[in-house]
Design a protein around this motif. Structure first.
Motif, PDB file in Angstrom:
ATOM      1  N   ASN A  85       0.902  -1.271  -0.015  1.00 57.39           N
ATOM      2  CA  ASN A  85       0.043   0.121   0.160  1.00 57.39           C
ATOM      3  C   ASN A  85       0.740   1.373  -0.130  1.00 57.39           C
ATOM      4  OD1 ASN A  85      -2.710  -1.556   0.285  1.00 57.39           O
ATOM      5  ND2 ASN A  85      -1.821  -2.069   2.312  1.00 57.39           N
ATOM      6  N   VAL A  86       1.639   1.195  -0.935  1.00 58.94           N
ATOM      7  CA  VAL A  86       2.859   2.419  -0.842  1.00 58.94           C
ATOM      8  C   VAL A  86       2.080   3.889  -1.160  1.00 58.94           C
ATOM      9  CG1 VAL A  86       3.011   2.021  -3.494  1.00 58.94           C
ATOM     10  CG2 VAL A  86       5.104   3.057  -2.042  1.00 58.94           C
ATOM     11  N   ALA A  87       1.149   3.726  -1.733  1.00 60.64           N
ATOM     12  CA  ALA A  87       0.375   5.251  -1.899  1.00 60.64           C
ATOM     13  C   ALA A  87       0.209   5.997  -0.552  1.00 60.64           C
ATOM     14  CB  ALA A  87      -0.892   4.987  -2.714  1.00 60.64           C
ATOM     15  N   THR A  88       0.007   5.121   0.498  1.00 60.44           N
ATOM     16  CA  THR A  88      -0.443   5.610   1.652  1.00 60.44           C
ATOM     17  C   THR A  88       0.829   5.577   2.623  1.00 60.44           C
ATOM     18  OG1 THR A  88      -1.276   3.718   2.354  1.00 60.44           O
ATOM     19  CG2 THR A  88      -2.795   5.331   1.697  1.00 60.44           C
ATOM     20  N   SER A  89       2.020   5.255   2.311  1.00 61.57           N
ATOM     21  CA  SER A  89       3.225   5.034   3.182  1.00 61.57           C
ATOM     22  C   SER A  89       3.997   6.161   2.858  1.00 61.57           C
ATOM     23  CB  SER A  89       3.990   3.815   2.319  1.00 61.57           C
ATOM     24  OG  SER A  89       5.424   3.949   3.163  1.00 61.57           O
ATOM     25  N   PRO A  90       4.782   6.733   4.091  1.00 68.07           N
ATOM     26  CA  PRO A  90       5.707   7.770   4.130  1.00 68.07           C
ATOM     27  C   PRO A  90       7.176   7.387   3.323  1.00 68.07           C
ATOM     28  CG  PRO A  90       5.805   6.562   6.412  1.00 68.07           C
ATOM     29  CD  PRO A  90       4.447   5.890   5.502  1.00 68.07           C
ATOM     30  N   LYS A  91       7.077   6.024   3.012  1.00 69.70           N
ATOM     31  CA  LYS A  91       8.232   5.749   2.213  1.00 69.70           C
ATOM     32  C   LYS A  91       8.099   6.066   0.412  1.00 69.70           C
ATOM     33  CE  LYS A  91      10.363   2.128   4.842  1.00 69.70           C
ATOM     34  NZ  LYS A  91      10.709   0.742   4.784  1.00 69.70           N
ATOM     35  N   LEU A  92       6.908   6.591   0.198  1.00 66.29           N
ATOM     36  CA  LEU A  92       6.697   6.700  -1.294  1.00 66.29           C
ATOM     37  C   LEU A  92       7.311   8.074  -1.374  1.00 66.29           C
ATOM     38  CD1 LEU A  92       5.198   6.546  -3.840  1.00 66.29           C
ATOM     39  CD2 LEU A  92       3.445   8.111  -2.824  1.00 66.29           C
ATOM     40  N   ALA A  93       7.575   9.243  -0.735  1.00 62.62           N
ATOM     41  CA  ALA A  93       8.616  10.211  -0.828  1.00 62.62           C
ATOM     42  C   ALA A  93       9.980   9.770  -1.087  1.00 62.62           C
ATOM     43  CB  ALA A  93       8.576  11.148   0.333  1.00 62.62           C
ATOM     44  N   GLN A  94      10.551   9.000  -0.290  1.00 59.82           N
ATOM     45  CA  GLN A  94      11.791   8.349  -0.449  1.00 59.82           C
ATOM     46  C   GLN A  94      11.841   7.914  -1.805  1.00 59.82           C
ATOM     47  OE1 GLN A  94      12.697   5.573   2.771  1.00 59.82           O
ATOM     48  NE2 GLN A  94      12.247   7.059   4.162  1.00 59.82           N
ATOM     49  N   LEU A  95      10.976   6.907  -2.206  1.00 58.53           N
ATOM     50  CA  LEU A  95      10.927   6.327  -3.549  1.00 58.53           C
ATOM     51  C   LEU A  95      11.041   7.125  -4.597  1.00 58.53           C
ATOM     52  CD1 LEU A  95       8.904   3.136  -2.644  1.00 58.53           C
ATOM     53  CD2 LEU A  95      11.152   3.276  -3.268  1.00 58.53           C
ATOM     54  N   ARG A  96      10.108   8.183  -4.709  1.00 57.32           N
ATOM     55  CA  ARG A  96      10.212   9.296  -5.674  1.00 57.32           C
ATOM     56  C   ARG A  96      11.538   9.877  -5.849  1.00 57.32           C
ATOM     57  NH1 ARG A  96       4.113  11.744  -4.319  1.00 57.32           N
ATOM     58  NH2 ARG A  96       3.093  10.364  -5.631  1.00 57.32           N
ATOM     59  N   SER A  97      11.959  10.315  -4.759  1.00 57.90           N
ATOM     60  CA  SER A  97      13.282  10.683  -4.770  1.00 57.90           C
ATOM     61  C   SER A  97      14.397  10.004  -5.087  1.00 57.90           C
ATOM     62  CB  SER A  97      13.917  11.328  -3.446  1.00 57.90           C
ATOM     63  OG  SER A  97      15.225  11.867  -3.223  1.00 57.90           O
ATOM     64  N   LEU A  98      14.409   8.698  -4.913  1.00 57.31           N
ATOM     65  CA  LEU A  98      15.372   7.639  -5.248  1.00 57.31           C
ATOM     66  C   LEU A  98      15.252   7.584  -6.809  1.00 57.31           C
ATOM     67  CD1 LEU A  98      17.540   5.471  -4.789  1.00 57.31           C
ATOM     68  CD2 LEU A  98      15.576   3.842  -4.412  1.00 57.31           C
ATOM     69  N   VAL A  99      14.069   7.455  -7.272  1.00 53.63           N
ATOM     70  CA  VAL A  99      13.978   7.284  -8.969  1.00 53.63           C
ATOM     71  C   VAL A  99      14.185   8.505  -9.720  1.00 53.63           C
ATOM     72  CG1 VAL A  99      12.378   6.889 -10.616  1.00 53.63           C
ATOM     73  CG2 VAL A  99      11.927   5.511  -8.485  1.00 53.63           C
ATOM     74  N   ALA A 100      14.101   9.645  -8.994  1.00 48.73           N
ATOM     75  CA  ALA A 100      14.385  10.887  -9.824  1.00 48.73           C
ATOM     76  C   ALA A 100      15.777  10.957 -10.000  1.00 48.73           C
ATOM     77  CB  ALA A 100      13.746  12.153  -9.070  1.00 48.73           C
ATOM     78  N   LEU A 101      16.427  10.903  -8.970  1.00 48.65           N
ATOM     79  CA  LEU A 101      17.917  10.735  -8.634  1.00 48.65           C
ATOM     80  C   LEU A 101      18.564   9.774  -9.843  1.00 48.65           C
ATOM     81  CD1 LEU A 101      18.515  11.540  -4.976  1.00 48.65           C
ATOM     82  CD2 LEU A 101      19.135  13.048  -6.855  1.00 48.65           C
ATOM     83  N   ALA A 102      17.938   8.423  -9.707  1.00 45.05           N
ATOM     84  CA  ALA A 102      18.422   7.350 -10.686  1.00 45.05           C
ATOM     85  C   ALA A 102      18.208   7.792 -12.031  1.00 45.05           C
ATOM     86  CB  ALA A 102      17.724   6.355 -10.051  1.00 45.05           C
ATOM     87  N   ASP A 103      16.940   8.368 -12.337  1.00 46.01           N
ATOM     88  CA  ASP A 103      16.712   8.727 -13.693  1.00 46.01           C
ATOM     89  C   ASP A 103      17.930   9.780 -14.181  1.00 46.01           C
ATOM     90  OD1 ASP A 103      14.839   7.390 -14.086  1.00 46.01           O
ATOM     91  OD2 ASP A 103      13.328   8.764 -13.955  1.00 46.01           O
ATOM     92  N   ALA A 104      18.393  10.663 -13.391  1.00 45.28           N
ATOM     93  CA  ALA A 104      19.199  11.730 -13.797  1.00 45.28           C
ATOM     94  C   ALA A 104      20.521  10.799 -13.790  1.00 45.28           C
ATOM     95  CB  ALA A 104      19.403  12.884 -12.651  1.00 45.28           C
ATOM     96  N   ALA A 105      20.682   9.871 -13.219  1.00 42.33           N
ATOM     97  CA  ALA A 105      22.162   9.560 -13.369  1.00 42.33           C
ATOM     98  C   ALA A 105      22.087   8.366 -14.418  1.00 42.33           C
ATOM     99  CB  ALA A 105      22.558   8.716 -11.997  1.00 42.33           C
ATOM    100  N   GLY A 106      20.937   7.978 -15.196  1.00 37.12           N
ATOM    101  CA  GLY A 106      20.752   7.044 -16.001  1.00 37.12           C
ATOM    102  C   GLY A 106      20.680   5.446 -15.516  1.00 37.12           C
ATOM    103  N   LEU A 107      20.261   5.446 -14.218  1.00 32.57           N
ATOM    104  CA  LEU A 107      19.937   4.180 -13.548  1.00 32.57           C
ATOM    105  C   LEU A 107      18.566   3.857 -13.959  1.00 32.57           C
ATOM    106  CD1 LEU A 107      21.663   4.764 -10.343  1.00 32.57           C
ATOM    107  CD2 LEU A 107      22.837   4.184 -12.447  1.00 32.57           C
TER     108      LEU A 107
END
Length: 304
Positions: A85-107
């Protein structure tokens, strides 16, 4: 596979910041997830192919540190832990940040999840974990680590558990649609009967790729990584399924059996020497898809 304990996680995060300091990225490592750019759901990620090296990320609390570690060590793909139920999890913000940074790095970033209990209720796993993870629009693929052998019934009713496990993968394959589905498997699944074949091959028939947990600190020898993963590499070639080989870096124990399964306590140079032997041994195989390191916590602590 073992998740890192809170104490080990704290120690390793200190080590990770130290590693990044050597690389001149200590300041970036201290950035919080909240300060990083967000990724909007619905963004297509099909342009992120599988990379030669991947890394499990169970702790997503420091996205910048994870991405910096990955880029400094040639990791091109992350298996990022996603809660139910990630949509209601506080970890969603972490995952969005991780993916944004990973995208920028080509990961590439895949959604990582798994629980032995899923085999008893696949539909609930799809509803509570898989569908919410996909709905974020964050991930290129789905990576499951279900470990059915950790269910209480495995010892006494293994055939039943195997059947349920395969049914769970069937349910996931239907639910993911065109999104790639990968699974972690131990090297000894080639010895478990399933549907007139073996469990490793039946899993390959239901997934787009597998990662074989052939955890050994030595590549060569009858009990080395190369020998333990040989059957899966062969089966992958026959079935046309990519096979990645997993390696461990966390502390599993101080006994001989535990120590031989991990690079914990060794230097990065020693580890790379063994990984190089594995890569060379399978360089000519059409199924060999590279290596996967378990995990960011343990890997960060290995230096030198």
């Amino acid at each position: 596979m073992p998740r890192p304990t809170p104490a080990l996680r704290a120690m390793a995060m200190v080590a990770l910041v130290s590693v990044l300091g050597v690389l001149g990225a200590a300041t970036a490592a201290q950035a919080t997830a909240a300060s990083s750019p967000a990724v909007q759901p619905g963004v297509a990620r099909a342009d992120r192919p599988a990379a030669p090296r991947a890394m499990w990320v169970w702790d997503t609390s420091n996205p910048q540190a994870v991405v910096s570690l990955a880029t400094s060590r040639g990791i091109g793909q992350l298996y990022a832990a996603v809660p139910a139920n990630v949509a209601t999890s506080p970890k969603l913000a972490q995952l969005r940040s991780l993916v944004a940074l990973a995208d920028a790095a080509g990961l590439r970033v895949d959604a990582l999840g798994g629980d032995p209990g899923w085999v008893d209720n696949p539909s609930a796993a799809v509803t509570s974990w898989l569908e919410p993870a996909l709905a974020t629009g964050l991930f290129t693929g789905v990576h499951v680590d279900i470990e059915p052998y950790n269910t209480p019934a495995w010892t006494k009713k293994r055939a039943t558990v195997v059947k349920k496990y395969l049914a769970t993968l069937d349910a996931f394959q239907t639910a993911v649609g065109s999104t790639p589905l990968e699974a972690d498997i131990p090297f000894w699944f080639d010895e478990i009967p399933a549907n007139g074949s073996t469990l490793d091959r039946e899993i390959m028939k239901r997934t787009d790729a597998v990662t074989v947990m052939a955890y050994r600190r030595l590549a060569d020898g009858v009990d080395g990584t190369i020998a333990l993963s040989a059957n899966e590499i062969r089966s992958g070639a026959e079935l046309g399924v990519p096979v990645r080989i997993g390696q461990e870096t966390n502390h599993l124990g101080d006994d001989a059996i535990s120590m031989k399964q991990t690079f914990y306590g060794q230097t990065l140079t020693q580890m790379e020497t063994q990984l190089g032997l594995v890569t060379t041994a399978y360089a000519g195989s059409p199924s060999f898809a590279g290596l996967a390191i378990h995990d960011a916590i343990g890997y960060a602590a290995i230096t030198g």
